[in-house]
Motif scaffolding. Structure first.
Motif, PDB file in Angstrom:
ATOM      1  N   VAL A   7       0.827  -1.205   0.000  1.00 22.32           N
ATOM      2  CA  VAL A   7       0.000   0.000   0.000  1.00 22.32           C
ATOM      3  C   VAL A   7       0.860   1.254   0.000  1.00 22.32           C
ATOM      4  CG1 VAL A   7      -2.006  -1.062   1.109  1.00 22.32           C
ATOM      5  CG2 VAL A   7      -0.251  -0.041   2.515  1.00 22.32           C
ATOM      6  N   GLU A   8       0.262   2.335  -0.495  1.00 30.58           N
ATOM      7  CA  GLU A   8       0.978   3.606  -0.587  1.00 30.58           C
ATOM      8  C   GLU A   8       0.221   4.711   0.135  1.00 30.58           C
ATOM      9  OE1 GLU A   8       2.623   4.697  -4.405  1.00 30.58           O
ATOM     10  OE2 GLU A   8       2.085   2.734  -5.193  1.00 30.58           O
ATOM     11  N   MET A   9      -0.596   4.339   1.095  1.00 32.28           N
ATOM     12  CA  MET A   9      -1.437   5.318   1.768  1.00 32.28           C
ATOM     13  C   MET A   9      -1.048   5.394   3.234  1.00 32.28           C
ATOM     14  SD  MET A   9      -3.973   7.362   1.141  1.00 32.28           S
ATOM     15  CE  MET A   9      -4.621   6.750  -0.404  1.00 32.28           C
ATOM     16  N   SER A  10      -0.994   6.605   3.761  1.00 35.65           N
ATOM     17  CA  SER A  10      -0.789   6.744   5.201  1.00 35.65           C
ATOM     18  C   SER A  10      -1.811   7.731   5.738  1.00 35.65           C
ATOM     19  CB  SER A  10       0.645   7.173   5.528  1.00 35.65           C
ATOM     20  OG  SER A  10       1.042   8.233   4.728  1.00 35.65           O
ATOM     21  N   LEU A  11      -1.899   7.779   7.051  1.00 34.63           N
ATOM     22  CA  LEU A  11      -2.885   8.624   7.703  1.00 34.63           C
ATOM     23  C   LEU A  11      -2.184   9.787   8.382  1.00 34.63           C
ATOM     24  CD1 LEU A  11      -4.913   5.758   9.427  1.00 34.63           C
ATOM     25  CD2 LEU A  11      -5.431   6.903   7.260  1.00 34.63           C
ATOM     26  N   GLN A  12      -2.704  10.978   8.182  1.00 29.63           N
ATOM     27  CA  GLN A  12      -2.183  12.123   8.920  1.00 29.63           C
ATOM     28  C   GLN A  12      -3.037  12.231  10.179  1.00 29.63           C
ATOM     29  OE1 GLN A  12      -1.945  15.800   6.811  1.00 29.63           O
ATOM     30  NE2 GLN A  12      -0.702  16.727   8.399  1.00 29.63           N
ATOM     31  N   LEU A  13      -2.379  12.167  11.326  1.00 24.08           N
ATOM     32  CA  LEU A  13      -3.078  12.121  12.600  1.00 24.08           C
ATOM     33  C   LEU A  13      -2.836  13.362  13.435  1.00 24.08           C
ATOM     34  CD1 LEU A  13      -2.090   8.513  13.737  1.00 24.08           C
ATOM     35  CD2 LEU A  13      -4.092   9.208  12.413  1.00 24.08           C
TER      36      LEU A  13
END
Length: 151
Positions: free
Chosen positions: A66-72
């Motif tokens: 996957v190439e998605m991350s979450l900005q938290l």
């Protein structure tokens, strides 16, 4: 605390949502429990997803790349987290207490309805227990009126 727990997106759900177009809609405004390793010690923290971003480099999530991350938004500021750091377990009472990010109850209830609708739309991807638990959490919030917000 029940209200906050109802907003948590466990890792197993994130792994389902990443395969759908609803991922961004469902992920943003969810709470996640993430693991971090410091000096070989595992610790967990709670974060509010404020955006989905392209990861600096692809990483493994189960069998997928996957190439998605979450900005938290966390109690100590903003950070980027990979889906591979998410936990399936609900945050502990102590972890929720350390999470000192103000949340708008009306906005959060709206988000829960959005997640509920998306889960119904993609029901075949979730197991029966998850669907049932979501419905119960929503019902509990509706009955309780969700007033408090005691922070």
């Amino acid at each position: 605390a029940d209200e906050l727990r109802a907003l948590v997106m466990p890792r197993r759900h994130a792994e389902v949502w990443i395969e759908t177009r609803a991922f961004n809609r469902v992920a943003v405004d969810s709470l996640v429990r993430c693991v971090q390793r410091l000096n070989g010690q595992k610790s967990f923290y709670v974060g509010l997803v404020i955006a989905t971003k392209r990861a600096p480099r692809p990483y493994r999530l189960g069998k997928k790349l996957v190439e998605m991350s979450l900005q938290l938004r966390t109690s100590v500021g903003t950070r980027l987290a990979g889906l591979d750091t998410l936990s399936n377990d609900a945050p502990s009472e102590a972890e929720l207490q350390r999470f000192k990010v103000p949340l708008n109850p009306v906005h959060m209830r709206k988000h829960m309805r959005k997640v509920q609708a998306a889960m119904s739309e993609h029901a075949e991807k979730f197991d029966e227990q998850d669907l049932q638990r979501r419905a119960e959490e929503e019902e509990r919030l509706r009955r309780g009126g969700g007033g408090g917000g005691g922070g």
